[in-house]
Design an enzyme around this catalytic site. Structure first.
Site, PDB file in Angstrom:
ATOM      1  N   LYS A  26       0.827  -1.200   0.000  1.00 52.43           N
ATOM      2  CA  LYS A  26       0.000   0.000   0.000  1.00 52.43           C
ATOM      3  C   LYS A  26       0.871   1.264   0.000  1.00 52.43           C
ATOM      4  CE  LYS A  26      -3.545   0.047   2.816  1.00 52.43           C
ATOM      5  NZ  LYS A  26      -4.871   0.286   2.219  1.00 52.43           N
TER       6      LYS A  26
ATOM      7  N   ARG B  85      -3.240   2.823   8.522  1.00 49.06           N
ATOM      8  CA  ARG B  85      -3.512   1.534   7.872  1.00 49.06           C
ATOM      9  C   ARG B  85      -2.244   0.688   7.818  1.00 49.06           C
ATOM     10  NH1 ARG B  85      -7.074   4.696   4.296  1.00 49.06           N
ATOM     11  NH2 ARG B  85      -9.065   3.580   4.106  1.00 49.06           N
TER      12      ARG B  85
ATOM     13  N   GLY C  36      -8.067  -7.808   4.738  1.00 45.47           N
ATOM     14  CA  GLY C  36      -8.867  -7.975   5.952  1.00 45.47           C
ATOM     15  C   GLY C  36      -8.133  -8.577   7.118  1.00 45.47           C
TER      16      GLY C  36
ATOM     17  N   MET D 258      -5.335  -7.406   8.768  1.00 50.87           N
ATOM     18  CA  MET D 258      -4.772  -6.551   9.808  1.00 50.87           C
ATOM     19  C   MET D 258      -5.656  -5.317  10.013  1.00 50.87           C
ATOM     20  SD  MET D 258      -0.758  -7.046   9.211  1.00 50.87           S
ATOM     21  CE  MET D 258      -0.981  -6.565   7.519  1.00 50.87           C
TER      22      MET D 258
ATOM     23  N   ARG E 146      -3.317  -1.528  -6.475  1.00 44.48           N
ATOM     24  CA  ARG E 146      -2.430  -2.690  -6.383  1.00 44.48           C
ATOM     25  C   ARG E 146      -2.808  -3.642  -7.507  1.00 44.48           C
ATOM     26  NH1 ARG E 146      -5.279  -4.833  -0.810  1.00 44.48           N
ATOM     27  NH2 ARG E 146      -7.328  -5.178  -1.706  1.00 44.48           N
TER      28      ARG E 146
ATOM     29  N   HIS F 110     -15.604  -9.940   1.779  1.00 49.17           N
ATOM     30  CA  HIS F 110     -14.566 -10.822   2.324  1.00 49.17           C
ATOM     31  C   HIS F 110     -14.648 -12.223   1.724  1.00 49.17           C
ATOM     32  CE1 HIS F 110     -12.926 -13.695   5.311  1.00 49.17           C
ATOM     33  NE2 HIS F 110     -11.971 -12.775   5.387  1.00 49.17           N
TER      34      HIS F 110
ATOM     35  N   ARG G 131       2.512 -47.781 -13.627  1.00 47.25           N
ATOM     36  CA  ARG G 131       2.747 -48.723 -12.527  1.00 47.25           C
ATOM     37  C   ARG G 131       2.034 -50.023 -12.810  1.00 47.25           C
ATOM     38  NH1 ARG G 131       1.874 -43.483  -9.241  1.00 47.25           N
ATOM     39  NH2 ARG G 131       0.223 -43.494 -10.776  1.00 47.25           N
TER      40      ARG G 131
ATOM     41  N   ARG H 222       7.073 -49.390 -15.303  1.00 47.11           N
ATOM     42  CA  ARG H 222       7.848 -49.857 -14.148  1.00 47.11           C
ATOM     43  C   ARG H 222       7.463 -51.288 -13.835  1.00 47.11           C
ATOM     44  NH1 ARG H 222       6.990 -46.785  -8.602  1.00 47.11           N
ATOM     45  NH2 ARG H 222       5.098 -48.037  -8.542  1.00 47.11           N
TER      46      ARG H 222
ATOM     47  N   GLU I 210      15.779 -43.809  -6.890  1.00 49.77           N
ATOM     48  CA  GLU I 210      14.874 -43.524  -5.766  1.00 49.77           C
ATOM     49  C   GLU I 210      15.496 -43.916  -4.440  1.00 49.77           C
ATOM     50  OE1 GLU I 210      11.236 -45.832  -6.209  1.00 49.77           O
ATOM     51  OE2 GLU I 210      12.311 -47.396  -7.283  1.00 49.77           O
TER      52      GLU I 210
ATOM     53  N   SER J 257      14.854 -42.344 -14.198  1.00 49.07           N
ATOM     54  CA  SER J 257      13.652 -41.602 -13.836  1.00 49.07           C
ATOM     55  C   SER J 257      13.727 -41.391 -12.329  1.00 49.07           C
ATOM     56  CB  SER J 257      12.418 -42.407 -14.209  1.00 49.07           C
ATOM     57  OG  SER J 257      11.269 -41.706 -13.793  1.00 49.07           O
TER      58      SER J 257
ATOM     59  N   GLY K 261      12.542 -41.137  -8.955  1.00 43.48           N
ATOM     60  CA  GLY K 261      11.351 -41.475  -8.181  1.00 43.48           C
ATOM     61  C   GLY K 261      11.434 -40.692  -6.884  1.00 43.48           C
TER      62      GLY K 261
ATOM     63  N   ASN L  29       9.306 -39.577  -4.807  1.00 40.83           N
ATOM     64  CA  ASN L  29       8.526 -39.954  -3.619  1.00 40.83           C
ATOM     65  C   ASN L  29       9.385 -40.820  -2.698  1.00 40.83           C
ATOM     66  OD1 ASN L  29       6.418 -38.700  -4.882  1.00 40.83           O
ATOM     67  ND2 ASN L  29       5.319 -40.580  -5.402  1.00 40.83           N
ATOM     68  N   ASP L  30       9.892 -41.908  -3.241  1.00 41.34           N
ATOM     69  CA  ASP L  30      10.711 -42.799  -2.422  1.00 41.34           C
ATOM     70  C   ASP L  30      12.043 -42.148  -2.069  1.00 41.34           C
ATOM     71  OD1 ASP L  30       8.743 -44.639  -2.443  1.00 41.34           O
ATOM     72  OD2 ASP L  30       9.969 -46.308  -3.137  1.00 41.34           O
TER      73      ASP L  30
ATOM     74  N   CYS M 138       9.419 -38.666 -11.965  1.00 40.92           N
ATOM     75  CA  CYS M 138       8.077 -39.237 -12.001  1.00 40.92           C
ATOM     76  C   CYS M 138       7.415 -39.266 -10.632  1.00 40.92           C
ATOM     77  CB  CYS M 138       8.104 -40.645 -12.615  1.00 40.92           C
ATOM     78  SG  CYS M 138       9.011 -41.819 -11.609  1.00 40.92           S
TER      79      CYS M 138
ATOM     80  N   TYR N 113      12.597 -34.452 -19.037  1.00 41.23           N
ATOM     81  CA  TYR N 113      11.150 -34.358 -18.927  1.00 41.23           C
ATOM     82  C   TYR N 113      10.694 -34.443 -17.477  1.00 41.23           C
ATOM     83  CZ  TYR N 113      11.024 -39.413 -18.208  1.00 41.23           C
ATOM     84  OH  TYR N 113      11.197 -40.678 -17.688  1.00 41.23           O
TER      85      TYR N 113
END
Lengths: 899, 899
Positions: A40, A110, A119, A121, A366, A482, A588, A644, A771, A790, A792, A794-795, A857, A877
């Site tokens: 602001k 303000r 909204g 503060m 803004r 709001h 998978r 896989r 992985e 690739s 992995g 997650n693992d 992946c 990729y």
């Protein structure tokens, strides 16, 4: 000495000019000036510097916020002189004096952080009024009623924000005053009525606070500035920051500005506007105003506001005159300011303005928050208008927000039991159980139940419930209420101001047109039309042409990363290909094994006592797997498909019920007791680190051999009918070169056998998932055997951090709250930990085999921050779930533009 | 052309002289010449080159072994000429001609790999005999009986080794021949008897093999050389290599050597000897010989051999004359050869010799295998004799082998039910269930049952069972029998030649002195005395002074790495300190929690619904933990003690039985159902990656606070009475700097509080385990908060390799067999994977905090190969289990000498 106070207005702009490049309304993407003065303050300084009519004022910079907390939540005394200088500046420009009993200066106080926190503060208006100056204001304005009304409002707001007294008592006093006189509207109260009310308010303050209401205007200012800094650490502000990834140490600035009044009679007004439609992105002024009102009357949704333009009024069929009609001259001036601002900032602006006796004042500008749809349209339009480049257009759209556009909308042909209509406040459709308070919304959502949060109007206290809900419905409030603003920010569908609905939160019921909807009854809302329907309405897939298609085309032209999908079924593959997937990055095979028709053969395989027993079961599975792969290959004809081989711990497939055991016993000819004993043997303490992945292939090579055979037979079948797929056979959970060598030999042997039987071949690759940390470190050796990696992730995240995704729930929430991880590392890649292993593996793999193909992946393949990292590392990729493919395409383009 | 054939003897040594530095009989530690000619060939060449009496011969080098397998298990034709040259050399030196019917040359054909593999590969003796040359041998030797006996032996051996016929039929024919004539000993058979037996043997060969026994001596040689190369890939050789980490691609050499005869009457003899006692290390000749016998008669244990020296004979109370007494001149010559060899090789030698009509021939010398006790004594003695340096002495003792010395021996004061006495063939005592075949030994041992393998005599087929057994008992065979040699190599206690025992493997029973011991009955053997006892006999701790103390002193003088112990109890700590531990590297606090007296309070803490409930339980545990720590601190006064705060998943402590739940309900006042529900909530899918380690401390800081308080209170208590301990408080499972920061704050706060209450302080450190890949990578950040790192390589191996130690059993065996990991990575550190993370963490930690203390506390801290790695990385200390502390001290010294 460090400067903390920056003046603006009246030809002065201490904050200097700059920041003319439009910036995204996203954290982290802000200029230095915004960091110093808050959004602001920076924009007020900017507007002042380009000659727009801004009420004079000054901004206390954000570093003061930290000093405030360091000093134990109070302002350092030595900032008083600087603040006095700021007040002197305002006095000089306006000609009014602060605390002057004959012609007083009033100011607003303000907050303003780097990024907008609507909204969240506190604000104090009309500061400078006391028992003496109220009379001066009455004289100077010639309007005693206005003066006493301002004083009343000021006491109430100050009591609430600065003194932290209960605001209910003040509201009650106002209501009683009106009732006593038989009035319904505040405006019916006379100057004398209001004077009496002021006396009552002051008595309330003294009773509750223990001291009389402060009459010293400098004490008022000192208290208000402190209170605004103090609101930075309010619970609701903290919640908002957590939901929006805003660091606590940024702090807020405080802007003190001369008051201008939209409530000085019928030539005064106040309003909010967007330079384009923030819901649809249409290039038309969009806003609301109220004659003879203060700004909070519009935002709070207490009076229903009027449209800005005649066109909008007519489209809505509203009677109340538009600003264009009611105040044509000021409207013209405002329109010209809109044009100036949009060209200056090169982005759609969200503006607050006030007209004080025909004089237009700009209170704020803004970058406007907008829906994903609007962001898309505005970016594409602005690029086509020549206001910004195509690259800028790409950068303007938050890939995460595309999610809103990619999910189904209501089926236009489905029957709808429309029970009410409100404002189309945030697009998208949602169904769920009606709930009437935020706590229930959070609770039910946590139990996995979709809910629609139904409120008369929402307040910042409702944020958690709004986040948990699928959609939000309010009975009161406009498009900038709001509920509307927050819902658009969160991407939740919202219908606001559905005035025909009567809601009783206490009784957990809403009544509309003689019907009742109770807690738990299903509702559907359409945030794009404003319709509210009883029951659930079916949905249809989103339209992916138009602006979406244009922007995606631009994104595709600049991105380097290919985008594949994670898909285990022909249907997933088809959706993903429509969304632009350029192949499958992770198919998978175990999901196919869970199919009801096959699970008995799978169980027979697992529970077999020896190789011969396994081979009998595998022979049953071979034709099934072959047809699985053929169906997927057909959808992905001509494109690479990474398959896989079997990965999960075998015991995941085990029978649990007596009937299941009996079925397997029948199929395999083994005793039930023997099967149960073998099933018990397969139990693991830590299956994630157990007998799974290529460990299955090493100990039971016949399983991988069957799968490889199915892949090659299917590929040849499909190639016969059209484009050949390019199977990429992926060996999971490799930690050593030797494992891959052994498993690659199995796959190559199956390929040679099938090719010899058929007399034809297809191209294929054999590679591995990276992985495990060891695999990343030994990527050089492993690349000797792998044609692709690739990641992995997650693992890799599980092992690198030592955290099981299934068990993390007990502590990960606290971990993010305590700042141990900035975000859930399973959602956004832990770049400094897991990311380093990815970088090491990419480097070492390429050093040994420069042409190695690299992809990712894990779930992270659809996360924009993680995709930016993949671009940096130079992967080939990313692979994402089907609905996230467009997000990945856009994120990949943005990443390419940043490097 | 590549040379494959190397001659020796008669003043020739194609292999040249060299290899005069003694080498350890351990894989990997061999000279180039041994790699080329095998141990036996290299030593024959060496002995020839220093003028010792070696029968002439030639060695076909090890590269031929690979060529043999490449050619499909046959010898390449083009090596014939080279072999013919070798034969010509022998003919020239001996004056006999190969295949000469009047005065034939006979040769032996023996295998010889880089390292000795006793009894694992095949040998053919007396090659060159046929129907014609047997007569020539009779004439030339003047002993027809000897000639026909040699021919008989040759046919039997050739049929077994080269033609692979069943040797049972030949033994049966020999037995029948003796029975028919009423004889019991082979020596009673006359020349004519043996000639008849030869005819019978030849008929057996023709019947089984389908062709007559080969009469062409060159064909005989060609077949035998091929068979010896072929034995390199026999199942028993493969098993031996796997157990001893010998690579398959080394291959074997084949030595062809003129036969000399120990069975040419009473002036002939054959024997084996060690230059020092291989069991005790005493500096006295040690060996056995037989008059008028071939070498295999000694080794096979069929005739009981005579002692070499008079002193040994007298000590054993044996009647048969010693060689010193029977052949004093040749004995004198032999003693001088011993001295020459020991000075030449600078190590104790294992020798084979033959006396042919008073002429001494050396057939073999090699570094002698020895018990750990002997290795220790020989190394210390030789260093004190000045033969080797102290550093060489340190290098001569295999740290792993010390294990034999460090474990308890039989309590001398305990009652012993001695049922038999045999030879003290391999030291140490063991108890276990008697089993009578190797397969049962392996099976029972795999089930965790200690076993004693009881055999009439052992053969290479028994290797697996011997490895699995705690001890080995045989009824036949001497101190150099198969059982004795192999048991010493494996460090298994062994009693051999306990002649009073009759064993029926078929009936699974042994009978001795009118008593029966059946399969499963408990036996105890003492390999240091030869005693065999019924039942289990209690044991006492080993004596750690004498040679052990001397060598440890030398080792301590050269090592850089400090050695600490892993100890959770005062008793473990005491044992470790006696073994030389310089502090505790890992004190696991959770083990204290399992104490029966405390588990209810622990369960109450875990199952508490809230902080208040946990604090009640923690208050009960505080005094218990304080006294735990005080007891350990007293033992380790003045030394550092690293205490790991609570680490395991909480559910490990959960009640299982109804009674346990009731007990907790009583203690906590909670409902049993609520406790059960909470217990179920604590279940984890992958506890190893779950809510454990510092995650407990982050979510329940009060637990770590209680433990820290107990540590500091105990430290102050102990400091009051004597030397203060140096507590090193270790936070487990850290992955980020922030976790450690939060937990360090908890510990420091507890320290400040306790110090303030007591008005005194102790020095302490706060540090972390590095046991997650992310922690290793972010070691720089983490070092900002950590005063020490302790590498928790058990968990680091689990996460880096993605392998749960609890679940690895299903595949890790196959993984080692298939060469995926060279050794179990939980036993010996995976240096190229886990090791790289340790290296990275050490570098990054030191870069940020140069004085950071670094240690290792996984099982690997007691593994010599892993310790060598720790030295390379420059860690400050290793921490091992108490009994492995001396092993670690020696390994650390060896590692320091190597760098």
């Amino acid at each position: 000495m460090t400067q903390y106070v920056y003046r603006f207005g009246g030809g002065v702009s201490d904050g200097g000019k700059g920041d003319s490049r439009a910036t995204q309304a996203r954290p982290g993407d802000v200029s230095e000036r915004k960091a110093l003065l808050g959004g602001k303050g920076a924009n007020l300084a900017e507007m002042a510097s380009i000659g727009l009519p801004v009420p004079p004022g000054f901004t206390i910079a954000t570093p003061m916020c930290a000093l405030y907390y360091e000093a134990g939540e109070q302002l350092p005394e030595d900032v008083r002189a600087e603040i006095a200088g700021g007040i002197a500046h305002i006095e000089a420009v306006t000609g009014h004096r602060f605390g002057d009993a004959s012609d007083p200066l009033l100011v607003s106080v303000r907050s303003g952080a780097r990024v907008s926190m609507p909204g969240m503060m506190d604000t104090v208006l009309n500061l400078g009024l006391n028992d003496a100056t109220v009379a001066g204001l009455a004289t100077a304005s010639g309007d005693a009623r206005f003066a006493w009304d301002s004083y009343r409002r000021f006491i109430q707001m100050y009591a609430d924000v600065v003194l932290e007294l209960d605001h209910g008592a003040f509201e009650e006093a106002l209501e009683v005053a009106k009732e006593d006189r038989g009035f319904t509207l505040d405006t019916e109260l006379s100057a004398a009525d209001l004077q009496a009310l002021v006396a009552e308010y002051k008595a309330l303050v003294e009773a509750e606070w223990g001291k009389p209401f402060p009459q010293d205007v400098h004490e008022q200012l000192w208290g208000a500035v402190g209170a605004v800094f103090g609101s930075w650490q309010s619970e609701r502000a903290k919640t908002y920051r957590r939901l929006n990834d805003i660091p606590a140490d940024w702090g807020t600035a405080v802007s003190v500005q001369a008051m201008v009044f939209g409530n000085m009679g019928d030539t005064s007004a106040t309003g909010v506007a967007f330079t384009r439609d923030p819901s649809t992105g249409a290039n038309a002024y969009y806003g609301e105003f109220l004659i003879n009102a203060q700004g909070e009357d519009v935002v709070a949704g207490i009076r229903t506001p009027q449209y800005l333009t005649r066109a909008a009024r007519e489209m809505a069929g509203a009677r109340a005159t538009s600003m264009e009609e009611a105040m044509p001259a000021v409207y013209g001036e405002l329109a010209s300011v809109f044009a100036t601002l949009e060209h200056h900032y090169r982005d759609m602006q969200d503006i607050e303005f006030t007209v004080e006796r025909t004089k237009l004042w700009m209170l704020q500008t803004r970058s406007g928050k907008r829906t994903a749809k609007a962001a898309l349209k505005i970016a594409v339009d602005m690029a086509e208008e020549g206001l910004i480049s195509r690259e800028e257009a790409i950068a303007r759209v938050d890939p995460q927000a595309l999610d809103q556009l990619l999910h189904p909308t209501l089926d236009p042909s489905a029957a709808r039991d429309v029970i009410a209509k409100g404002l189309p406040a945030s697009p998208g459709a949602a169904s769920g159980a009606a709930v009437f308070d935020a706590a229930t919304a959070e609770k039910w959502a946590a139990d996995g139940k979709p809910v629609i949060l139904v409120r008369t109007e929402t307040s910042p206290e409702d944020i958690g419930g709004m986040h948990a809900a699928r959609g939000i419905l309010t009975a009161r409030g406009g498009m900038t209420s709001h509920a509307a603003v927050v819902a658009r920010g969160m991407g939740r569908p919202c219908v606001s101001g559905a005035g025909s609905i009567a809601i009783s939160a206490k009784d957990k019921v809403m009544r509309v047109a003689g019907r009742e909807v109770r807690e738990g009854d299903t509702l559907t809302i359409d945030g794009s039309t404003g319709e509210v329907m009883a029951g659930e309405v079916p949905t249809v897939s989103p339209e992916l042409s138009g602006d979406f298609g244009v922007l995606m085309g631009w994104a595709d032209a600049v991105r380097r990363l290919k985008v594949r999908c994670n898909a285990d079924t022909p249907n997933d593959a088809r959706v993903a290909r429509e969304f632009g997937a350029e192949g499958i990055g992770l198919c998978r095979t175990e999901h196919m094994f869970f199919d009801a028709a096959r699970i008995t053969a799978v169980r027979q395989m697992i529970l077999a006592e020896d190789l011969a027993g396994r081979q009998v079961a595998l022979a049953k599975l071979l034709p099934e797997q072959r047809s699985d792969f053929a169906a997927i290959f057909e959808v992905m004809a001509g494109l690479p498909v990474t398959i896989r081989l079997l990965d999960p711990p075998l015991h995941e497939f085990l029978p649990h019920e007596e009937a299941d055991f009996a079925e397997v016993a029948r199929a395999s000819g083994l005793e039930i007791d023997a099967l149960k004993r073998r099933a018990a043997e397969l139990h693991e303490f830590n299956p994630m680190l157990g007998h799974r992945g290529c460990r299955l292939g090493v100990t039971y090579p016949e399983i991988y051999e069957m799968q490889a055979r199915a892949i090659f037979e299917a590929a040849l079948d499909v190639a016969e009918r059209g484009d050949a797929p390019v199977p990429e056979v992926m060996i999971p959970l490799v930690a050593t070169r030797r494992e891959l060598e052994l498993m690659k030999a199995v796959v190559d042997r199956a390929a040679r056998a099938v090719f010899a039987e058929r007399g034809r071949t297809v191209d294929y690759l054999v590679g591995t998932m990276i992985e495990l940390p060891r695999a990343a470190l030994r990527a050089g050796d492993i690349a000797e055997q792998a044609e692709f990696f690739s990641f992995g992730t997650n693992d890799l995240t599980q092992t690198t951090l030592g955290v099981s995704r299934d068990d993390a729930g007990r502590f990960l929430g606290q971990y993010v709250e305590q700042g141990i991880y900035a975000r859930d590392p399973f959602v956004s890649l832990d770049i400094e930990g897991v990311g380093e292993l990815v970088t090491i593996a990419a480097e070492r793999g390429r050093a040994k085999r420069p042409a190695i193909k690299l992809g990712i992946c894990g779930e992270h393949g659809g996360d924009p921050a993680s995709i930016a990292f993949c671009e940096q590392v130079g992967l080939d990729y990313v692979s994402a779930s089907p609905y996230r493919v467009p997000i990945a395409r856009l994120a990949a383009a943005q990443a390419a533009l940043k490097t």
